[in-house]
Design a protein around this motif. Sequence first.
Motif, PDB file in Angstrom:
ATOM      1  N   GLU A 281     -22.095  -0.306 -79.376  1.00  0.00           N
ATOM      2  CA  GLU A 281     -21.043  -0.494 -80.376  1.00  0.00           C
ATOM      3  C   GLU A 281     -21.395   0.198 -81.692  1.00  0.00           C
ATOM      4  OE1 GLU A 281     -23.338  -4.495 -80.451  1.00  0.00           O
ATOM      5  OE2 GLU A 281     -22.832  -2.923 -79.008  1.00  0.00           O
ATOM      6  N   THR A 282     -22.717   0.403 -81.929  1.00  0.00           N
ATOM      7  CA  THR A 282     -23.130   1.153 -83.120  1.00  0.00           C
ATOM      8  C   THR A 282     -22.673   2.607 -83.010  1.00  0.00           C
ATOM      9  OG1 THR A 282     -25.066  -0.278 -83.383  1.00  0.00           O
ATOM     10  CG2 THR A 282     -25.093   1.839 -84.541  1.00  0.00           C
ATOM     11  N   THR A 283     -22.880   3.191 -81.835  1.00  0.00           N
ATOM     12  CA  THR A 283     -22.422   4.567 -81.618  1.00  0.00           C
ATOM     13  C   THR A 283     -20.908   4.661 -81.736  1.00  0.00           C
ATOM     14  OG1 THR A 283     -24.320   5.031 -80.185  1.00  0.00           O
ATOM     15  CG2 THR A 283     -22.413   6.503 -79.997  1.00  0.00           C
ATOM     16  N   TRP A 284     -20.216   3.653 -81.186  1.00  0.00           N
ATOM     17  CA  TRP A 284     -18.756   3.659 -81.296  1.00  0.00           C
ATOM     18  C   TRP A 284     -18.311   3.520 -82.751  1.00  0.00           C
ATOM     19  CZ3 TRP A 284     -15.558   5.844 -78.451  1.00  0.00           C
ATOM     20  CH2 TRP A 284     -15.647   5.836 -77.046  1.00  0.00           C
ATOM     21  N   GLY A 285     -19.039   2.748 -83.537  1.00  0.00           N
ATOM     22  CA  GLY A 285     -18.705   2.625 -84.949  1.00  0.00           C
ATOM     23  C   GLY A 285     -18.778   3.973 -85.642  1.00  0.00           C
ATOM     24  N   ILE A 286     -19.783   4.770 -85.291  1.00  0.00           N
ATOM     25  CA  ILE A 286     -19.921   6.112 -85.866  1.00  0.00           C
ATOM     26  C   ILE A 286     -18.784   7.009 -85.386  1.00  0.00           C
ATOM     27  CG2 ILE A 286     -21.381   8.175 -85.911  1.00  0.00           C
ATOM     28  CD1 ILE A 286     -23.802   6.290 -85.573  1.00  0.00           C
ATOM     29  N   LEU A 287     -18.509   6.981 -84.085  1.00  0.00           N
ATOM     30  CA  LEU A 287     -17.476   7.852 -83.523  1.00  0.00           C
ATOM     31  C   LEU A 287     -16.099   7.522 -84.091  1.00  0.00           C
ATOM     32  CD1 LEU A 287     -18.680   7.833 -79.807  1.00  0.00           C
ATOM     33  CD2 LEU A 287     -18.688   9.812 -81.337  1.00  0.00           C
ATOM     34  N   ARG A 288     -15.798   6.243 -84.207  1.00  0.00           N
ATOM     35  CA  ARG A 288     -14.459   5.865 -84.660  1.00  0.00           C
ATOM     36  C   ARG A 288     -14.262   6.116 -86.143  1.00  0.00           C
ATOM     37  NH1 ARG A 288     -14.082   0.681 -80.600  1.00  0.00           N
ATOM     38  NH2 ARG A 288     -13.344   1.897 -78.813  1.00  0.00           N
ATOM     39  N   ALA A 289     -15.349   6.084 -86.904  1.00  0.00           N
ATOM     40  CA  ALA A 289     -15.226   6.434 -88.322  1.00  0.00           C
ATOM     41  C   ALA A 289     -14.834   7.892 -88.489  1.00  0.00           C
ATOM     42  CB  ALA A 289     -16.542   6.154 -89.045  1.00  0.00           C
ATOM     43  N   PHE A 290     -15.126   8.696 -87.468  1.00  0.00           N
ATOM     44  CA  PHE A 290     -14.750  10.112 -87.496  1.00  0.00           C
ATOM     45  C   PHE A 290     -13.546  10.386 -86.591  1.00  0.00           C
ATOM     46  CE2 PHE A 290     -18.908  10.208 -89.356  1.00  0.00           C
ATOM     47  CZ  PHE A 290     -18.884  11.283 -90.224  1.00  0.00           C
ATOM     48  N   GLN A 291     -12.748   9.347 -86.349  1.00  0.00           N
ATOM     49  CA  GLN A 291     -11.428   9.458 -85.701  1.00  0.00           C
ATOM     50  C   GLN A 291     -11.488   9.786 -84.211  1.00  0.00           C
ATOM     51  OE1 GLN A 291      -8.921   8.641 -87.563  1.00  0.00           O
ATOM     52  NE2 GLN A 291      -9.532   9.029 -89.660  1.00  0.00           N
ATOM     53  N   TYR A 292     -12.583   9.432 -83.506  1.00  0.00           N
ATOM     54  CA  TYR A 292     -12.669   9.711 -82.069  1.00  0.00           C
ATOM     55  C   TYR A 292     -12.046   8.580 -81.258  1.00  0.00           C
ATOM     56  CZ  TYR A 292     -15.603  13.838 -82.622  1.00  0.00           C
ATOM     57  OH  TYR A 292     -16.065  15.096 -82.936  1.00  0.00           O
ATOM     58  N   THR A 293     -11.397   8.951 -80.161  1.00  0.00           N
ATOM     59  CA  THR A 293     -10.797   7.986 -79.250  1.00  0.00           C
ATOM     60  C   THR A 293     -11.789   7.643 -78.136  1.00  0.00           C
ATOM     61  OG1 THR A 293      -9.889   9.684 -77.792  1.00  0.00           O
ATOM     62  CG2 THR A 293      -8.553   9.030 -79.677  1.00  0.00           C
TER      63      THR A 293
END
Length: 653
Positions: A281-293
Motif C-alpha cells: 500500500e506504500t507503493t500504491w500511495g506513491i503511484l496514486r499521488a502521481f495519478q496512476y491507475t
Amino acid sequence: MTKETIRVVLCGDDGVGKTSLIVSLVKGRFISNLQDVLSPVTIPRDFSSSPYSPKNTILVDTSNVNPSTLQRELKNADVIWLIYSDHESYERVSLYWMMTFRSLGLNLPVILCKNKCDEYGEHSASATADTKVEDEEFIPILMEYKEVDTCIKTSARTQFDVNQAFYLCQRSITHPIAPLFDARVGELKPLVVQALKRIFLLSDKDQDNYLSDEEVTALQRKCFSRSIDINELNFIKRTLLDISLPSQEYDGCVLYEPEKGVTKDGFLVLNKIYAEKGRHETTWGILRAFQYTDSLSIMDKALYPKFNVPETSSTELSPKGYRFLVDLFLRFDRDNDGGLNEHELALLFRCTPGLPKLWSESNFPYSTVVNYRGCITLQGWLAQWSMTTFLDYKITTAYLVYFGFEEDARVALQITKPRRMRRRAGRLYRSSVADRKVFNCFIVGNPKSGKSSLLESFLGRPFAETYSPTLRPQMAVNSLELKGGKQYYLILQEFGGQENAILENRDKLKKCDVMCLVYDSSDPESFSYLVELVNTYESLQDLPIVFVALKADLDKVQQRCYIQPDEFTELLFMDHPLHISSTWPSSLNELFIKITEAALIPGINTPGFPPESKVNEADYKQAIMIVGSTIGFISLLTFTMVKLLKPFKYRRQ
C-alpha cells in the motif's frame, strides 16, 4: 482506484468456520450456536481503521448445499475469502476450490485463510512450530496459483487476526499486489518499474540522479501528506546500505550514497521490499499521488480533463502555464547556453511517451526559433507550446502531467472569449478580439511562389537559393511585438499538395484567424492562381485576408490574368498587395505585423466592404465616446446657463 462498494464472498468446505468469522468480525466476540448461512452483511467504512477502505464492504456467506447459488455469488464477487481448517479441507483447496474458480472463468484475488488456529490467540509455546507447518502449506499454493493474493491464519474463537484478514480482503481490491509484484520470480513487474523510474526522475528536482533527504521528504509529503520521520529515514538508509554490502543480494549495486542520497536502483529495491513484506500500500500511495491507475497507466481524467471550449473560442496558456514551462526549460538547460540541445531534450522528455506526434509532423525543432547550433531557445520553446495549445490543447494538458505539473492541468490553460459575428453593409464579419495572444495564419499560393521561404524568414533563418517542393504541411511559430509592447504568437501554416482539401474544409477554416494569399511578383502566371481560388471558394471572402507579392527583389512583371493584382484587391475593397522579399528584413517585419493586426481587427481586412463601411471598430468606439462627451458637455453648459439666467428673470418681474 478505491471502489465505493466491494463484495467479499466467503467460501470453503462445510464446517471450516465461515459464518463464525463474519459474526466474530461484526460482534467482536465468538458466538457458538449460529444458523447455517447468514444473509449478506454490509460493513461501513468507519468500521475499518484503514484510511483506504471502501465506503461499504459486503460480506457474503455461502453454503455448498446449492451449487448454482454459490456460483452466482462467486461471479458477482470482487474478492474471494477462501477458508480451510484442517488437512482434509486444505487438500480440497487445490483439488476442488481453485479448479472451480478457474472453470468459472474468475480472475479475482483470493485470500487464503486457515481458520480455527485457536492457540495463536493464547500465544502458546507451540506457535513457532505450527507457523513452520502452515508456511509449508501456504508456499506451494502461493507458487502454483497466481490468483492467491496472500495467506493468513485466523481464529474466530479467540479473535486472532480476524480484523487483519478482513483488511487483507479490502486491500486486495484497494491496493492489489498483482499489478506490482510477480511472486513466482520475486521481482517487481515491468510496468511498475517503468512508473517508479518516472516518479524518481520527477522527484529528483536537481537532476543529480540521487534523492536527497529533502527530496525524499518532499516525495513523502506529496504522497502521504506528512513529513517522513527522521528515524524512518535513517532506517531506510541503513537497510539500503546493508543489502548492498558484499555477499548480500545486491552486492555491487549502489543503492544509497552517503552525502548524496538514494539512487534509482535503491528506490526500486525499496519498493520491492515493501511488496515482499506486504507493505505494497506504500507503493500504491506513491503511484496514486502521481495519478496512476490499477493498470499502471496515468488516469485519463488527469491527462485529458474536461474542458468546455466554445466553438468560436481558442485555448491558450495561462501565466501559470508559461511560468511552469519557463522553469522546466531552465532546469534542463544544464550548460546555461540559452538553448536545449538533443541530449537535454532527451532528458526533458524521459518522463513522457516522447515528442508529441504534432511536433514530429511539423519538423520540430525547426518549426520554431533555434540558435546557431540548432538548439531550441526559450523563445522558441514557449512559441512551440503556444502553438500546440492553440491547435490541440489536449496534447498540452497530457504533457504537463507527464512533466510533473502538480496542479490540475486546466489551471495552466485559459479560454478566450467566443468570437462574435457582426453585420455591416448587409454582410457578416468577425468581430475584433482583445483577449487573444495566439493567431493562426494560413499561407496559400501557387507552387514556387515562395511560401516555404516566407516561413523560414519568419523564424529568422537566411534565404536559401535551392528550391525544395513542400510535400507535406509545414508550420512555423514565433512571437512578435506590436506597438505598445504587446506580445503575440503567430502561427504560419503551409499545406503544399493538401491546400485545396484544407480550403474545402469549413471546420479547418474556422481555426484560421487570417488568410495570407501570396504570389510571385516575378512570375506572370502566379497571380491567376489566387484569383481562381477566391472565385472558387466563396468561404475565403468571409475571412480577413492579406495579399502579398513575394520575391519583390526581382523584376516585377505583368500578370497574365484578366485582372491585375491592384485592380483585383480594389474590386474586393482590400489594400493593395504588400511587396515583400525574404532578403528585405524590414518588409518581412511589416508583413507579420500586418497579418497580426488583420487577425486582431478582422472587420477592416475582410473582402467585400466598401471603404465608407470600413470603420475601425476602435475608432468607431472612440467616435461614439467623443460624441457622447460632446453631448454631455452641451447638456451641462445648458444647465449652467439656465441656473445663471434664472435670477435675472425674477428681477425683471
